[in-house]
Design a protein around this motif. Structure first.
Motif, mmCIF file in Angstrom:
data_model
loop_
_atom_site.group_PDB
_atom_site.id
_atom_site.type_symbol
_atom_site.label_atom_id
_atom_site.label_comp_id
_atom_site.label_asym_id
_atom_site.label_seq_id
_atom_site.Cartn_x
_atom_site.Cartn_y
_atom_site.Cartn_z
ATOM 1 N N VAL A 45 -56.404 9.053 75.513
ATOM 2 C CA VAL A 45 -55.117 9.826 75.804
ATOM 3 C C VAL A 45 -54.693 9.577 77.308
ATOM 4 O O VAL A 45 -53.504 9.586 77.547
ATOM 5 C CB VAL A 45 -55.573 11.403 75.570
ATOM 6 N N GLY A 46 -55.680 9.248 78.220
ATOM 7 C CA GLY A 46 -55.016 9.150 79.536
ATOM 8 C C GLY A 46 -54.558 7.689 79.663
ATOM 9 O O GLY A 46 -53.634 7.563 80.384
ATOM 10 N N PHE A 47 -54.973 6.629 78.782
ATOM 11 C CA PHE A 47 -54.158 5.402 79.052
ATOM 12 C C PHE A 47 -53.014 5.409 78.248
ATOM 13 O O PHE A 47 -52.222 4.973 78.785
ATOM 14 C CB PHE A 47 -55.407 4.468 78.129
ATOM 15 N N VAL A 48 -52.674 6.184 77.290
ATOM 16 C CA VAL A 48 -51.749 6.138 76.628
ATOM 17 C C VAL A 48 -50.505 6.658 77.434
ATOM 18 O O VAL A 48 -49.577 6.422 77.667
ATOM 19 C CB VAL A 48 -51.845 6.620 75.136
ATOM 20 N N THR A 49 -50.973 8.010 77.914
ATOM 21 C CA THR A 49 -50.150 8.623 78.907
ATOM 22 C C THR A 49 -49.585 7.732 80.268
ATOM 23 O O THR A 49 -48.555 7.773 80.509
ATOM 24 C CB THR A 49 -50.908 9.797 79.431
ATOM 25 N N ALA A 50 -50.730 7.009 80.719
ATOM 26 C CA ALA A 50 -50.321 6.205 81.703
ATOM 27 C C ALA A 50 -49.504 5.000 81.373
ATOM 28 O O ALA A 50 -48.387 4.539 82.319
ATOM 29 C CB ALA A 50 -51.734 5.743 82.275
ATOM 30 N N LEU A 109 -45.498 10.790 75.017
ATOM 31 C CA LEU A 109 -46.225 10.180 73.966
ATOM 32 C C LEU A 109 -47.555 10.379 74.304
ATOM 33 O O LEU A 109 -48.450 10.653 73.350
ATOM 34 C CB LEU A 109 -46.142 8.628 74.276
ATOM 35 N N GLY A 110 -48.213 10.795 75.471
ATOM 36 C CA GLY A 110 -49.372 11.037 75.801
ATOM 37 C C GLY A 110 -49.515 12.507 75.159
ATOM 38 O O GLY A 110 -50.874 12.783 74.445
ATOM 39 N N MET A 111 -48.688 13.429 75.078
ATOM 40 C CA MET A 111 -48.884 14.656 74.525
ATOM 41 C C MET A 111 -48.767 14.715 73.011
ATOM 42 O O MET A 111 -49.533 15.344 72.386
ATOM 43 C CB MET A 111 -47.681 15.628 75.013
ATOM 44 N N LEU A 112 -48.217 13.785 72.285
ATOM 45 C CA LEU A 112 -48.057 13.437 70.959
ATOM 46 C C LEU A 112 -49.647 13.075 70.372
ATOM 47 O O LEU A 112 -49.844 13.383 69.427
ATOM 48 C CB LEU A 112 -46.833 12.423 70.436
ATOM 49 N N VAL A 113 -50.306 11.995 71.319
ATOM 50 C CA VAL A 113 -51.574 11.514 70.815
ATOM 51 C C VAL A 113 -52.481 12.807 70.989
ATOM 52 O O VAL A 113 -53.348 12.748 70.311
ATOM 53 C CB VAL A 113 -51.637 10.385 71.847
ATOM 54 N N LEU A 114 -52.527 13.553 72.231
ATOM 55 C CA LEU A 114 -53.141 14.768 72.210
ATOM 56 C C LEU A 114 -53.180 15.631 71.282
ATOM 57 O O LEU A 114 -54.191 16.212 70.559
ATOM 58 C CB LEU A 114 -53.039 15.248 73.510
ATOM 59 N N ALA A 115 -51.822 15.821 70.695
ATOM 60 C CA ALA A 115 -51.554 16.765 69.654
ATOM 61 C C ALA A 115 -52.354 16.169 68.309
ATOM 62 O O ALA A 115 -52.815 16.931 67.403
ATOM 63 C CB ALA A 115 -50.213 17.059 69.305
#
Length: 67
Positions: free
Chosen positions: A33-38, A44-50
């Motif tokens: 999640v951190g990598f996708v957000t960065a 998109l990071g919040m979408l992956v977290l969800a």
């Protein structure tokens, strides 16, 4: 790939109701999640977290109850 591994682990029999698998998926998922957000931004990071929270819903429910 994380979602595929999570589904395979969910289909395997487990004596501890998959908590050991959940801990492993959480430990691997947080850096993802951190990598996708960065790389792609907070939306998109919040979408992956969800998506991760929908797969690991019971640890999220128990954590929310604990809070």
């Amino acid at each position: 790939f994380w979602f595929v591994i999570a589904n395979i682990l969910a289909m395997t029999p487990s004596k501890d109701f998959h908590w050991r698998s959940a801990y492993l998926l959480i430990a691997v998922g947080i850096p993802i999640v951190g990598f996708v957000t960065a790389q792609h931004g907070p939306w998109l990071g919040m979408l992956v977290l969800a998506g991760g929270c929908s797969v690991l819903r019971w640890p999220v429910v128990y954590f929310a109850r604990w809070l």
